[in-house]
Design an enzyme around this catalytic site. Structure first.
Site, PDB file in Angstrom:
ATOM      1  CG  ASN A 110      -0.550   4.162 -12.288  1.00  0.00           C
ATOM      2  OD1 ASN A 110      -1.122   4.959 -13.034  1.00  0.00           O
ATOM      3  ND2 ASN A 110      -1.162   3.062 -11.840  1.00  0.00           N
ATOM      4  CG  ASP A 162      -1.887   1.123   1.304  1.00  0.00           C
ATOM      5  OD1 ASP A 162      -1.669   2.141   0.609  1.00  0.00           O
ATOM      6  OD2 ASP A 162      -2.874   1.017   2.044  1.00  0.00           O
ATOM      7  CE  LYS A 168      -3.743  12.101  -9.171  1.00  0.00           C
ATOM      8  NZ  LYS A 168      -2.754  11.007  -9.347  1.00  0.00           N
ATOM      9  CE1 TYR A 188      -7.292  11.891  -8.390  1.00  0.00           C
ATOM     10  CE2 TYR A 188      -7.985  13.685  -9.839  1.00  0.00           C
ATOM     11  CZ  TYR A 188      -7.360  12.468  -9.656  1.00  0.00           C
ATOM     12  OH  TYR A 188      -6.797  11.831 -10.733  1.00  0.00           O
TER      13      TYR A 188
END
Length: 252
Positions: free
Chosen positions: A85, A59, A154, A150
């Protein structure tokens, strides 16, 4: 096609979608490929299908566990390529995005990249050879409503890439990001289901809602993202570092 013969590539989140496509592309280019993910059974299916050589359960949000997995992979062969990724996406209005949601998005999407890079970088620097590619998103370069956590994570990945690239520019290591637009993956299916449940639209209408962000009027394919990664891992990209390569049909 890039010739990556003799290289060892580590791909996090390599069990499906973009990660699996990247793993397959790197293997086809001659690299030995180790994939990491939380579900070992899924990873083993990828290996059995010939899209990767080795699989290790880990993880990325667990620093100690990921460090152990990276050490296990590096003991087999020094790691020359890291494709960070692994990721996750959750949507909610900002007013209902609590601290736990922000923490989950940061732990997987940002700290997962940090942990992976810290795990492989000492070996790369010692060997004066390495490629680190973070799979970010167009959400790392622009905003989208209802995914503030999110998008923030990013954006953090992009900042990490730009800064780390400068630190290791003279050490034989490049650090870049690939920023896909909406891509045909299982992860996107969750967004499609969310649109359907909240708006009552058909699946075709939900897909069209996402595809409209792309000036080409379509979703990106995992293979297209993998091709961008393959370029950044090849000898022809030796002078490319600190960059965000967008695969989104002109959206950015």
């Amino acid at each position: 096609m890039s010739d990556l013969s003799g290289s060892h590539a580590l791909v996090t989140g390599g069990g499906r979608g973009i990660g699996r496509a990247i793993a397959a592309s790197l293997r086809q280019a001659g690299a030995t490929v180790t994939i990491l993910g939380r579900n070992l059974a899924t990873l083993n299916e990828v290996v059995a299908a010939g899209d990767a050589h080795h699989a290790i359960a880990a993880d990325v949000s667990n620093q100690a566990g990921l460090a152990a997995a990276i050490a296990q992979a590096a003991a087999r062969q020094p790691i020359d390529i890291l494709v960070a990724n692994a990721g996750a996406a959750e949507s909610a209005p900002f007013g209902r995005s609590d601290a736990a949601l922000f923490q989950r998005m940061m732990d997987v999407n940002f700290m997962g990249v940090v942990h992976a890079a810290q795990g492989v970088l000492p070996g790369m620097v010692a060997n004066k050879r390495g490629r680190i590619v973070a799979i970010a998103s167009t959400a790392g370069l622009k905003g989208y409503g209802y995914v503030t956590a999110y998008a923030a994570a990013k954006h953090a990945v992009i900042g990490l890439v730009r800064s780390l690239a400068l630190e290791v520019a003279s050490k034989g290591v490049t650090v870049n990001a690939v920023c896909p637009g909406f891509t045909e993956t299982d992860l996107l299916e969750g967004s499609i289901d969310n649109i359907i449940s909240k708006t009552g639209r058909t699946r075709e209408q939900a897909v069209a809602e996402l595809a409209r962000h792309n000036p080409q009027g379509r979703l990106v394919t995992p293979a297209e993202v993998a091709d961008a990664v393959l370029y950044l891992c090849g000898a022809g990209a030796s002078a490319v570092t600190g960059q965000s390569l967008v695969v989104a049909g002109g959206e950015i």
